[in-house]
Design a protein around this motif. Structure first.
Motif, PDB file in Angstrom:
ATOM      1  N   UNK A  55       0.760  -1.179   0.054  1.00 42.11           N
ATOM      2  CA  UNK A  55       0.079  -0.057  -0.026  1.00 42.11           C
ATOM      3  C   UNK A  55       0.778   1.187  -0.025  1.00 42.11           C
ATOM      4  N   UNK A  56       0.781   2.068  -1.085  1.00 41.43           N
ATOM      5  CA  UNK A  56       1.810   3.016  -1.114  1.00 41.43           C
ATOM      6  C   UNK A  56       1.519   4.192  -0.465  1.00 41.43           C
ATOM      7  N   UNK A  79     -14.193   8.698  -3.448  1.00 46.52           N
ATOM      8  CA  UNK A  79     -15.302   7.800  -3.466  1.00 46.52           C
ATOM      9  C   UNK A  79     -14.765   6.388  -2.767  1.00 46.52           C
ATOM     10  N   UNK A  80     -13.770   6.490  -2.035  1.00 50.46           N
ATOM     11  CA  UNK A  80     -13.337   5.323  -1.145  1.00 50.46           C
ATOM     12  C   UNK A  80     -12.533   4.292  -1.706  1.00 50.46           C
ATOM     13  N   UNK A  81     -12.079   4.530  -2.933  1.00 49.85           N
ATOM     14  CA  UNK A  81     -10.916   3.763  -3.614  1.00 49.85           C
ATOM     15  C   UNK A  81      -9.422   3.878  -2.922  1.00 49.85           C
ATOM     16  N   UNK A  82      -8.808   2.830  -2.914  1.00 49.68           N
ATOM     17  CA  UNK A  82      -7.245   2.792  -2.568  1.00 49.68           C
ATOM     18  C   UNK A  82      -6.614   2.338  -3.891  1.00 49.68           C
ATOM     19  N   UNK A 141     -11.080  -2.073  -0.829  1.00 51.57           N
ATOM     20  CA  UNK A 141     -10.414  -2.492   0.374  1.00 51.57           C
ATOM     21  C   UNK A 141      -9.553  -2.004   1.001  1.00 51.57           C
ATOM     22  N   UNK A 142      -9.175  -2.106   2.195  1.00 52.66           N
ATOM     23  CA  UNK A 142      -8.342  -1.344   3.077  1.00 52.66           C
ATOM     24  C   UNK A 142      -7.207  -1.966   3.294  1.00 52.66           C
ATOM     25  N   UNK A 143      -7.115  -3.353   2.757  1.00 58.27           N
ATOM     26  CA  UNK A 143      -5.869  -4.003   2.549  1.00 58.27           C
ATOM     27  C   UNK A 143      -5.959  -5.159   1.620  1.00 58.27           C
ATOM     28  N   UNK A 144      -4.855  -5.677   1.157  1.00 60.93           N
ATOM     29  CA  UNK A 144      -4.668  -7.085   0.251  1.00 60.93           C
ATOM     30  C   UNK A 144      -4.030  -7.661   0.936  1.00 60.93           C
ATOM     31  N   UNK A 145      -4.193  -8.851   1.110  1.00 64.46           N
ATOM     32  CA  UNK A 145      -3.358  -9.891   1.912  1.00 64.46           C
ATOM     33  C   UNK A 145      -2.327 -10.585   1.089  1.00 64.46           C
ATOM     34  N   UNK A 146      -1.215 -11.035   1.327  1.00 66.02           N
ATOM     35  CA  UNK A 146      -0.320 -11.665   0.668  1.00 66.02           C
ATOM     36  C   UNK A 146      -0.815 -13.210   0.535  1.00 66.02           C
ATOM     37  N   UNK A 147      -0.841 -13.657  -0.681  1.00 67.56           N
ATOM     38  CA  UNK A 147      -1.384 -15.151  -1.050  1.00 67.56           C
ATOM     39  C   UNK A 147      -2.657 -15.127  -1.298  1.00 67.56           C
ATOM     40  N   UNK A 148      -3.473 -13.998  -1.314  1.00 66.88           N
ATOM     41  CA  UNK A 148      -4.923 -13.845  -1.955  1.00 66.88           C
ATOM     42  C   UNK A 148      -4.972 -14.006  -3.252  1.00 66.88           C
ATOM     43  N   UNK A 161      -1.007  -3.733 -16.845  1.00 70.15           N
ATOM     44  CA  UNK A 161      -1.095  -4.664 -15.855  1.00 70.15           C
ATOM     45  C   UNK A 161      -1.957  -3.920 -14.709  1.00 70.15           C
ATOM     46  N   UNK A 162      -2.918  -3.481 -14.795  1.00 73.18           N
ATOM     47  CA  UNK A 162      -3.935  -2.662 -14.052  1.00 73.18           C
ATOM     48  C   UNK A 162      -5.180  -3.421 -13.992  1.00 73.18           C
ATOM     49  N   UNK A 163      -5.725  -3.491 -12.638  1.00 70.44           N
ATOM     50  CA  UNK A 163      -6.714  -4.192 -12.574  1.00 70.44           C
ATOM     51  C   UNK A 163      -7.568  -3.422 -11.368  1.00 70.44           C
ATOM     52  N   UNK A 164      -9.001  -3.259 -11.735  1.00 67.75           N
ATOM     53  CA  UNK A 164     -10.049  -2.678 -10.769  1.00 67.75           C
ATOM     54  C   UNK A 164     -10.836  -3.899 -10.229  1.00 67.75           C
ATOM     55  N   UNK A 165     -10.306  -4.082  -8.948  1.00 67.77           N
ATOM     56  CA  UNK A 165     -10.990  -5.038  -7.979  1.00 67.77           C
ATOM     57  C   UNK A 165     -12.368  -5.377  -8.317  1.00 67.77           C
ATOM     58  N   UNK A 166     -12.681  -6.575  -8.505  1.00 67.40           N
ATOM     59  CA  UNK A 166     -14.443  -6.874  -8.999  1.00 67.40           C
ATOM     60  C   UNK A 166     -14.992  -6.916  -7.618  1.00 67.40           C
ATOM     61  N   UNK A 167     -14.584  -7.299  -6.446  1.00 69.85           N
ATOM     62  CA  UNK A 167     -15.082  -7.268  -5.234  1.00 69.85           C
ATOM     63  C   UNK A 167     -15.542  -5.896  -4.686  1.00 69.85           C
ATOM     64  N   UNK A 168     -16.679  -5.566  -4.374  1.00 63.07           N
ATOM     65  CA  UNK A 168     -16.940  -4.353  -4.039  1.00 63.07           C
ATOM     66  C   UNK A 168     -17.328  -4.251  -2.652  1.00 63.07           C
TER      67      UNK A 168
END
Length: 189
Positions: A79-80, A135-138, A165-172, A182-189
């Motif tokens: 998380x930068x 809008x709440x995105x990180x 999300x507030x964090x993304x876990x390693x291994x997820x 190489x840019x994704x918009x998280x599908x999980x809202x």
């Protein structure tokens, strides 16, 4: 391997860099300059502020409509946000404070901004789109495992994930809309 190198310096990553520096244009629009007609300068600054958000939204909408999704296995997520003070004090404030009241000084500020944008893009430094943050995105930078899917090998390397999300876990394992490169918009809202 060449595809991964090209993807890592994609147009979408450039848009992310532009959008992270776009608050400078809003501040310049408010401040104004004597070097250029005020109406034109304000209009150009407002377009330069809003354009990257509109372009990102366009890529996101297109990817959703076409259901262009990608699944990646996160090896390491970063998380930068810890770099935000460096961003603010090293880039944003000096650019805002630069003297733009005559044509030469305005040209110097624009060239400096372009150089900073190129360096951020080349070094894969992405912070956040101001509007998306409201809008709440990180934004996260993640190292992903290569692997295979139905279309063939997936590029390993560093991806940018835009998420609420507030964090993304390693291994997820993460599923997202591929905006480009190489840019994704998280599908999980």
């Amino acid at each position: 391997m060449k595809t991964a190198a090209i993807d890592s310096l994609s147009f979408v990553r450039f848009i992310l860099v532009w959008s992270s520096l776009s608050p400078v244009f809003l501040l310049w629009a408010i401040r104004g300059t004597k070097a250029v007609d005020e109406t034109y300068f304000t209009l150009v600054c407002l377009v330069l502020f809003s354009a990257p958000t509109l372009v990102l939204w366009g890529f996101w909408s297109r990817s959703r409509a076409k259901n262009t999704v990608r699944t990646v296995k996160v090896i390491k997520a970063e998380d930068p946000k810890d770099h935000i003070l460096t961003y603010l004090f090293a880039m944003l404030i000096p650019l805002f404070q630069s003297n733009i009241d005559d044509v030469r000084q305005l040209a110097v500020a624009i060239v400096a901004l372009c150089m900073i944008m190129f360096l951020f893009w080349h070094m894969q430094l992405h912070y956040m789109n101001f509007v998306f943050a409201l809008l709440g995105y990180s934004i996260f930078t993640v190292r992903v495992d290569g692997g295979m899917d139905a279309r063939g090998p997936k590029p390993a390397g560093t991806w940018v994930i835009i998420s609420r999300r507030s964090a993304i876990s390693d291994g997820e394992t993460l599923i997202g809309y591929r905006l480009g490169g190489l840019v994704l918009a998280d599908k999980a809202e």
